[in-house]
Scaffold this motif. Structure first.
Motif, PDB file in Angstrom:
ATOM      1  N   ILE A  38      33.212  48.970  35.823  1.00 35.82           N
ATOM      2  CA  ILE A  38      32.643  48.001  35.965  1.00 35.82           C
ATOM      3  C   ILE A  38      32.959  47.009  34.605  1.00 35.82           C
ATOM      4  CG2 ILE A  38      30.370  46.932  36.745  1.00 35.82           C
ATOM      5  CD1 ILE A  38      29.531  49.589  37.578  1.00 35.82           C
ATOM      6  N   MET A  39      32.761  47.147  34.166  1.00 34.43           N
ATOM      7  CA  MET A  39      33.025  46.156  32.514  1.00 34.43           C
ATOM      8  C   MET A  39      34.415  45.258  32.708  1.00 34.43           C
ATOM      9  SD  MET A  39      29.775  45.335  30.867  1.00 34.43           S
ATOM     10  CE  MET A  39      29.595  45.354  32.433  1.00 34.43           C
ATOM     11  N   VAL A  40      35.535  46.746  33.176  1.00 37.10           N
ATOM     12  CA  VAL A  40      36.896  45.829  32.901  1.00 37.10           C
ATOM     13  C   VAL A  40      36.938  44.900  34.143  1.00 37.10           C
ATOM     14  CG1 VAL A  40      39.333  46.771  33.984  1.00 37.10           C
ATOM     15  CG2 VAL A  40      37.961  47.902  31.946  1.00 37.10           C
ATOM     16  N   VAL A  41      36.363  45.532  35.618  1.00 38.14           N
ATOM     17  CA  VAL A  41      36.118  44.246  37.004  1.00 38.14           C
ATOM     18  C   VAL A  41      35.939  43.053  36.477  1.00 38.14           C
ATOM     19  CG1 VAL A  41      35.764  44.506  39.444  1.00 38.14           C
ATOM     20  CG2 VAL A  41      36.846  46.685  38.213  1.00 38.14           C
ATOM     21  N   LEU A  42      34.719  43.213  36.440  1.00 40.30           N
ATOM     22  CA  LEU A  42      34.099  42.501  36.095  1.00 40.30           C
ATOM     23  C   LEU A  42      34.356  41.092  35.045  1.00 40.30           C
ATOM     24  CD1 LEU A  42      30.052  43.005  36.824  1.00 40.30           C
ATOM     25  CD2 LEU A  42      31.148  42.019  38.374  1.00 40.30           C
ATOM     26  N   ILE A  43      34.273  41.591  33.752  1.00 41.59           N
ATOM     27  CA  ILE A  43      34.401  40.936  33.052  1.00 41.59           C
ATOM     28  C   ILE A  43      36.520  40.706  32.306  1.00 41.59           C
ATOM     29  CG2 ILE A  43      33.586  39.996  30.115  1.00 41.59           C
ATOM     30  CD1 ILE A  43      31.213  41.595  31.260  1.00 41.59           C
ATOM     31  N   GLY A  44      36.576  41.900  31.881  1.00 44.54           N
ATOM     32  CA  GLY A  44      37.626  42.445  31.007  1.00 44.54           C
ATOM     33  C   GLY A  44      38.705  41.588  32.029  1.00 44.54           C
ATOM     34  N   PHE A  45      39.145  41.494  33.420  1.00 47.98           N
ATOM     35  CA  PHE A  45      40.358  40.956  34.345  1.00 47.98           C
ATOM     36  C   PHE A  45      39.715  40.027  33.772  1.00 47.98           C
ATOM     37  CE2 PHE A  45      41.087  39.170  38.771  1.00 47.98           C
ATOM     38  CZ  PHE A  45      42.209  39.185  38.097  1.00 47.98           C
ATOM     39  N   SER A  46      39.104  39.269  34.227  1.00 45.44           N
ATOM     40  CA  SER A  46      38.738  37.437  34.196  1.00 45.44           C
ATOM     41  C   SER A  46      38.394  36.741  33.315  1.00 45.44           C
ATOM     42  CB  SER A  46      36.569  37.094  34.580  1.00 45.44           C
ATOM     43  OG  SER A  46      36.758  37.174  35.727  1.00 45.44           O
ATOM     44  N   LEU A  47      38.088  37.667  31.452  1.00 42.88           N
ATOM     45  CA  LEU A  47      38.813  37.310  30.234  1.00 42.88           C
ATOM     46  C   LEU A  47      40.149  36.945  30.024  1.00 42.88           C
ATOM     47  CD1 LEU A  47      35.355  37.749  28.260  1.00 42.88           C
ATOM     48  CD2 LEU A  47      36.030  35.870  29.199  1.00 42.88           C
ATOM     49  N   MET A  48      40.728  38.068  30.592  1.00 41.56           N
ATOM     50  CA  MET A  48      42.137  38.150  30.870  1.00 41.56           C
ATOM     51  C   MET A  48      42.586  36.771  30.633  1.00 41.56           C
ATOM     52  SD  MET A  48      45.012  41.397  30.255  1.00 41.56           S
ATOM     53  CE  MET A  48      43.877  41.847  28.858  1.00 41.56           C
ATOM     54  N   ILE A  49      42.589  36.827  31.797  1.00 38.22           N
ATOM     55  CA  ILE A  49      43.360  35.541  32.670  1.00 38.22           C
ATOM     56  C   ILE A  49      43.338  34.571  31.885  1.00 38.22           C
ATOM     57  CG2 ILE A  49      42.910  34.438  35.054  1.00 38.22           C
ATOM     58  CD1 ILE A  49      43.157  37.059  36.326  1.00 38.22           C
ATOM     59  N   ALA A  50      41.663  34.279  31.722  1.00 42.70           N
ATOM     60  CA  ALA A  50      41.019  32.996  30.675  1.00 42.70           C
ATOM     61  C   ALA A  50      42.294  32.497  30.256  1.00 42.70           C
ATOM     62  CB  ALA A  50      40.200  33.042  31.106  1.00 42.70           C
ATOM     63  N   GLU A  51      42.951  33.883  29.254  1.00 43.11           N
ATOM     64  CA  GLU A  51      43.124  33.874  27.603  1.00 43.11           C
ATOM     65  C   GLU A  51      44.837  33.553  27.618  1.00 43.11           C
ATOM     66  OE1 GLU A  51      42.137  36.697  24.987  1.00 43.11           O
ATOM     67  OE2 GLU A  51      40.403  36.059  24.655  1.00 43.11           O
TER      68      GLU A  51
END
Length: 454
Positions: A52-65
């Motif tokens: 859940i953390m990877v889908v909700l947060i990890g994916f979005s923040l990685m694209i942002a970085e």
């Protein structure tokens, strides 16, 4: 500074970028940290929280970085300061946390190197059978762990000195496929052991009775969030740095999906490689950070002698490969900053960063014997980085992309003049990066502070 200022910077090829990014993510977080956290945090329940953390947060923040890095084509400090200079402070924090982590990362890498070498001669290093005492005696030694740390960091330095293409890109192209093959081999051996099915059930069948014993729902999600940051290398400046090496012909969204899936897959395979074997050998999965160094040698000893030695060598080699690929990414963050912002030649920047991190690592290593005021600096730095600094950078990244640079500009960077074409999840991602991600990280961040100090 304007976008694309450093036009002479090295560029990673499509496959090289993917392997380097996966290599930065797949490391000790997947193979050392994830299995022992899963053991401590209720097995399947922690796995669900982590996904859940990877889908909700990890994916979005990685694209942002990645978008921030490619847009600026610069080091992490200048990349965050490209739109508004004061936001370069976020890059400074990323540099600090990446330095802190690589200093103790190198210590653990040295331990892994020693265990790998020990299994090459048939496992005589741990032949006594008292695995806890062997490990405690080793890390409490004054010079052996320090020597292993120096050798590990020297290997990383050589790779960094070879450059972005000949060093980082080439080594990841070799080590990442090799790591995956070796991990699958260990998993197969583990799953065929008598009694392994109990470990499989522990890992994939949720049991509500384990929630309270694991610190409650919030505690489990906090641990999962910290693991997602640690495992995906979010908040460390790595995504921004590697993104700055990515050309417009590289699909950042597609690669982010592949990286998140690959990283989670490796973590799950590591869970299947370790937890069933632990149950099969009659050991407990809740021992914590010593799972790899104390419990697994007992597991390998329970196998037929030759097979046990082979599995021991393969396992510690794959963990060593994972440690190297992540360590060079952590080092590269500060090397890029020093070489670009201060005009220092890359090789001297690399030597300086590695030397400083090694000296800092020596202090961390010596603290394991209780010789520095009884403090365990490794545990302190790990908790401080993952509970405070990484979530702080995550929140700042959400604010920067969501309200300063603006999501539409990030989406334009992801799609304009690149192979991405259209970011189909653009609206969902924009809402997530502005509201869901910062809110979730902030709640868990505050909980972590309260839990630590109160």
């Amino acid at each position: 500074m304007t976008s694309g200022q450093h036009t002479s910077r090295s560029r990673l090829g499509r496959f090289g970028f993917l392997m380097a990014a996966i290599g930065s993510a797949v490391g000790l977080g997947n193979i050392w940290r994830f299995p022992y956290l899963a053991g401590q945090q209720g097995g399947a329940i922690f796995l669900i929280a982590y996904v859940i953390m990877v889908v909700l947060i990890g994916f979005s923040l990685m694209i942002a970085e990645f978008a921030i890095g490619r847009h600026a084509a610069s080091n992490v400090i200048d990349a965050y300061g490209a739109y508004k200079r004061k936001w370069g402070a976020v890059g400074v924090i990323s540099c600090i946390v990446s330095f802190i982590i690589v200093s103790y990362y190198g210590v653990i890498g040295g331990w892994i190197m020693r265990y790998a070498a020990g299994y090459f001669d048939g496992g005589s290093f741990v032949a006594s059978g008292d695995y806890s005492s062997v490990f405690s005696s080793f890390i409490g030694n004054s010079w052996q762990p320090v020597l292993c740390l120096i050798v590990f960091m020297a290997v990383c330095l050589v790779i960094i000195l070879l450059g972005v293409n000949k060093g980082i890109e080439r080594i990841n192209k070799v080590l990442m496929p090799a790591l995956f093959v070796m991990l699958v081999f260990v998993m197969i051996v583990s799953l065929t052991m008598d009694g392994a099915v109990e470990g499989v059930k522990f890992f994939i069948v949720p049991n509500a009775d384990r929630i309270d014993a694991s610190g409650g729902v919030i505690g489990i999600f906090l641990a999962a969030l910290g693991q997602a940051f640690y495992s995906l290398s979010i908040g460390l400046g790595i995504g921004t740095t590697y993104g700055s090496y990515a050309g417009k012909d590289i699909s950042l969204t597609r690669n982010t999906v592949l990286i998140c899936v690959s990283d989670t897959l490796v973590a799950m395979i590591a869970g299947f490689a370790i937890l069933p074997a632990v149950f099969a050998a009659g050991e407990t999965p809740t021992v914590g950070a010593g799972l790899v160094f104390v419990t697994l040698p007992a597991v390998f000893h329970s196998l037929p002698s030759v097979l046990g030695s082979i599995v021991g060598v393969v396992f510690f080699l794959l963990v060593l490969f994972a440690a190297i690929t992540s360590a060079i990414a952590l080092i590269e963050v500060n090397v890029a900053v020093i070489s670009e912002k201060f005009g220092i030649k890359r090789r001297w920047a690399a030597i300086g960063v590695v030397t400083a991190a090694t000296l800092f690592g020596v202090i961390v290593s010596l603290s394991q014997g209780g010789r520095i005021g009884g403090l365990d600096l490794l545990d302190i730095f790990d908790k401080f980085s993952n509970t405070f600094l990484l979530p702080l950078v995550g929140i700042c990244t959400c604010i920067y992309v969501g309200y300063v640079w603006k999501p539409q500009n990030a989406i334009e960077e992801l799609t304009a003049h690149s192979v991405d074409g259209k970011f189909r999840l653009g609206k969902v991602w924009s809402f997530n990066i502005r509201y869901i991600c910062p809110l979730l990280i902030a709640v868990l961040f505050v909980y972590g502070i309260v839990d630590t100090f109160i």
